[in-house]
Design an enzyme around this catalytic site. Sequence first.
Site, PDB file in Angstrom:
ATOM      1  CE  LYS A 141      -0.297   0.098   4.995  1.00 19.92           C
ATOM      2  NZ  LYS A 141      -1.059   0.281   6.198  1.00 19.92           N
ATOM      3  CB  SER A 195      -7.991   3.393  -2.198  1.00 22.57           C
ATOM      4  OG  SER A 195      -7.485   4.701  -2.022  1.00 22.57           O
ATOM      5  CE1 TYR A 212      -2.647   1.115  -2.265  1.00 19.89           C
ATOM      6  CE2 TYR A 212      -3.023   3.382  -2.937  1.00 19.89           C
ATOM      7  CZ  TYR A 212      -3.343   2.310  -2.137  1.00 19.89           C
ATOM      8  OH  TYR A 212      -4.373   2.410  -1.243  1.00 19.89           O
ATOM      9  CE  LYS A 226      -5.813  -0.737  -2.510  1.00 19.74           C
ATOM     10  NZ  LYS A 226      -6.032  -1.997  -1.763  1.00 19.74           N
ATOM     11  CG  ASN A 248       5.179   6.504   2.987  1.00 14.85           C
ATOM     12  OD1 ASN A 248       6.193   7.129   2.685  1.00 14.85           O
ATOM     13  ND2 ASN A 248       5.100   5.185   2.915  1.00 14.85           N
ATOM     14  CG  LEU A 293      -1.253  14.253   8.522  1.00 12.18           C
ATOM     15  CD1 LEU A 293       0.018  15.094   8.489  1.00 12.18           C
ATOM     16  CD2 LEU A 293      -2.443  15.085   8.019  1.00 12.18           C
ATOM     17  NE  ARG A 303      -5.493  13.797   0.607  1.00 15.80           N
ATOM     18  CZ  ARG A 303      -5.134  14.817  -0.166  1.00 15.80           C
ATOM     19  NH1 ARG A 303      -5.919  15.890  -0.280  1.00 15.80           N
ATOM     20  NH2 ARG A 303      -3.996  14.784  -0.842  1.00 15.80           N
ATOM     21  CG  ASP A 324       0.176  14.955  -1.524  1.00 16.69           C
ATOM     22  OD1 ASP A 324      -0.095  13.744  -1.574  1.00 16.69           O
ATOM     23  OD2 ASP A 324       0.866  15.473  -0.624  1.00 16.69           O
TER      24      ASP A 324
HETATM   25  C1  UD1 Z   1      -2.576   8.174   0.484  1.00 19.86           C
HETATM   26  C2  UD1 Z   1      -2.879   7.533  -0.839  1.00 19.86           C
HETATM   27  C3  UD1 Z   1      -4.169   6.766  -0.717  1.00 19.86           C
HETATM   28  C4  UD1 Z   1      -4.054   5.763   0.394  1.00 19.86           C
HETATM   29  C5  UD1 Z   1      -3.762   6.521   1.680  1.00 19.86           C
HETATM   30  C6  UD1 Z   1      -3.635   5.589   2.864  1.00 19.86           C
HETATM   31  C7  UD1 Z   1      -2.811   8.493  -3.116  1.00 19.86           C
HETATM   32  C8  UD1 Z   1      -2.799   9.743  -3.920  1.00 19.86           C
HETATM   33  N1  UD1 Z   1      -2.937   8.623  -1.814  1.00 19.86           N
HETATM   34  O1  UD1 Z   1      -3.553   9.192   0.713  1.00 19.86           O
HETATM   35  O2  UD1 Z   1      -4.447   6.104  -1.895  1.00 19.86           O
HETATM   36  O3  UD1 Z   1      -5.228   5.026   0.492  1.00 19.86           O
HETATM   37  O4  UD1 Z   1      -2.552   7.243   1.522  1.00 19.86           O
HETATM   38  O5  UD1 Z   1      -2.476   4.854   2.809  1.00 19.86           O
HETATM   39  O6  UD1 Z   1      -2.700   7.445  -3.653  1.00 19.86           O
HETATM   40  N2  UD1 Z   1       0.951  15.132   4.727  1.00 19.86           N
HETATM   41  C9  UD1 Z   1       1.815  16.067   5.262  1.00 19.86           C
HETATM   42  N3  UD1 Z   1       2.939  15.620   5.910  1.00 19.86           N
HETATM   43  C10 UD1 Z   1       3.229  14.292   6.035  1.00 19.86           C
HETATM   44  C11 UD1 Z   1       2.339  13.344   5.484  1.00 19.86           C
HETATM   45  C12 UD1 Z   1       1.215  13.794   4.827  1.00 19.86           C
HETATM   46  O7  UD1 Z   1       1.594  17.269   5.173  1.00 19.86           O
HETATM   47  O8  UD1 Z   1       4.292  13.966   6.607  1.00 19.86           O
HETATM   48  C13 UD1 Z   1      -0.271  15.606   4.067  1.00 19.86           C
HETATM   49  C14 UD1 Z   1      -0.373  15.212   2.597  1.00 19.86           C
HETATM   50  O9  UD1 Z   1       0.213  16.182   1.797  1.00 19.86           O
HETATM   51  C15 UD1 Z   1      -1.889  15.104   2.417  1.00 19.86           C
HETATM   52  C16 UD1 Z   1      -2.408  14.687   3.799  1.00 19.86           C
HETATM   53  O10 UD1 Z   1      -1.359  14.987   4.708  1.00 19.86           O
HETATM   54  O11 UD1 Z   1      -2.410  16.359   2.109  1.00 19.86           O
HETATM   55  C17 UD1 Z   1      -2.738  13.222   3.899  1.00 19.86           C
HETATM   56  O12 UD1 Z   1      -1.621  12.458   3.436  1.00 19.86           O
HETATM   57  P1  UD1 Z   1      -1.537  10.866   3.608  1.00 19.86           P
HETATM   58  O13 UD1 Z   1      -1.849  10.500   5.009  1.00 19.86           O
HETATM   59  O14 UD1 Z   1      -0.231  10.438   3.054  1.00 19.86           O
HETATM   60  O15 UD1 Z   1      -2.746  10.317   2.718  1.00 19.86           O
HETATM   61  P2  UD1 Z   1      -3.110  10.628   1.182  1.00 19.86           P
HETATM   62  O16 UD1 Z   1      -1.921  11.047   0.415  1.00 19.86           O
HETATM   63  O17 UD1 Z   1      -4.310  11.493   1.171  1.00 19.86           O
END
Ligand code: UD1
Length: 355
Positions: free
Chosen positions: A87, A127, A152, A156, A215, A217, A248, A315
Amino acid sequence: MMKRVLVSGGAGYIGSHVTVELLQAGYDVVVADNLSNCDLTCFEGVKKITGRNDIPFEKIDCCERDAVDRLFSEFRIDAVIHFAAFKAVGESVAEPLKYYRNNLLSFLNILEAASAHGGCNVLFSSSATVYGETDRLPVTEESPRQPATSPYGNTKQMCEDILRDTVMATAAYGTEVMSGLDKPGPVKGISLRYFNPIGAHPSALIGELPRGVPNNLVPYITQTAIGKRECLSIFGNDYPTQDGTCLRDYIDVVDLAKAHVAAVSRMTDGRMEDGYEIFNIGTGRPVSVLELVNTFEKVNNIKLNYRFAPRRAGDITAIWADPAKAEKKLGWKAQRTVEETLASAWAWEKHLAGK
Ligand code: UD1
């Protein structure tokens, strides 16, 4: 007779929460996992939460057809929930063949075995990534899918289509799923499109266990708060949103797990309106990265070290769900507040640290 659900990838983050909810709703569960991206911590947590020491655990790799077949011969399985997949979006770009092989082959094996043993109900863990970037928000199940931006995401989309086509083709074997028989039967399917799953079980005995640098947030936030990471980077504060950070739809993992129980019972009780159905699983509420960080600080009374950093490649600005179909057809709706969810994520991180 009690219905039995095979949960592939059941030792992982979402799989373990789903196993708890299934057991508490009165289902029997068989957990299958190759432990490639987790250890037995969450499975042990599931046993503690449910007080069950008799949950069958099969350490198998769903990429091995014989192993999957053995499961279907050994157990009468009324439904499969398929989580077993890689994932990490970035890793999938670097190693596409690893992703295509693992995510497609494991699902093909599940579907072939499911159909060969009298048919089965199959729930696929999809997803919101399948929607890609769109300015028509919130997205409904009818919103068009965009070309995938990562291998990835492509797996899906492909698995959704493989499930849909399998349902169509196996309808020739009749309508009744007679699992456990030694002859082919129909496959019925549901894809659940999750938005952003976060949080942990209120017991703090199971939760997300990312390997290496997270990876996503919320694990990055909790690891920064506990001192494992120095500083959270907020990727981009120049997006066209109210505070400049991305929007989100963060869905609590226990709420998400309950959606699986609702979907499984719709299948096993014969309440589907179509052989293949799709549901968005989200809250319907957009939350910005900055709002999430501020809420985490407030509910847990913690000052989080963060800085604004450049946008992260790939993103999208904003995505959130229209969850009306899930409410209407599954009778499911997100219940926990984002405050409760962020408190549970922090409790889990502290539990891991032994605090
Ligand atoms: C990603 C995947 C999604 C997957 C999900 C759960 C894509 C485009 N996105 O979602 O398919 O199901 O993870 O694994 O395929 N952020 C920060 N700092 C960080 C990490 C994240 O600012 O250190 C921000 C990101 O820019 C984003 C938000 O937090 O705006 C959420 O990020 P994240 O948790 O990685 O999820 P997605 O990218 O939305």
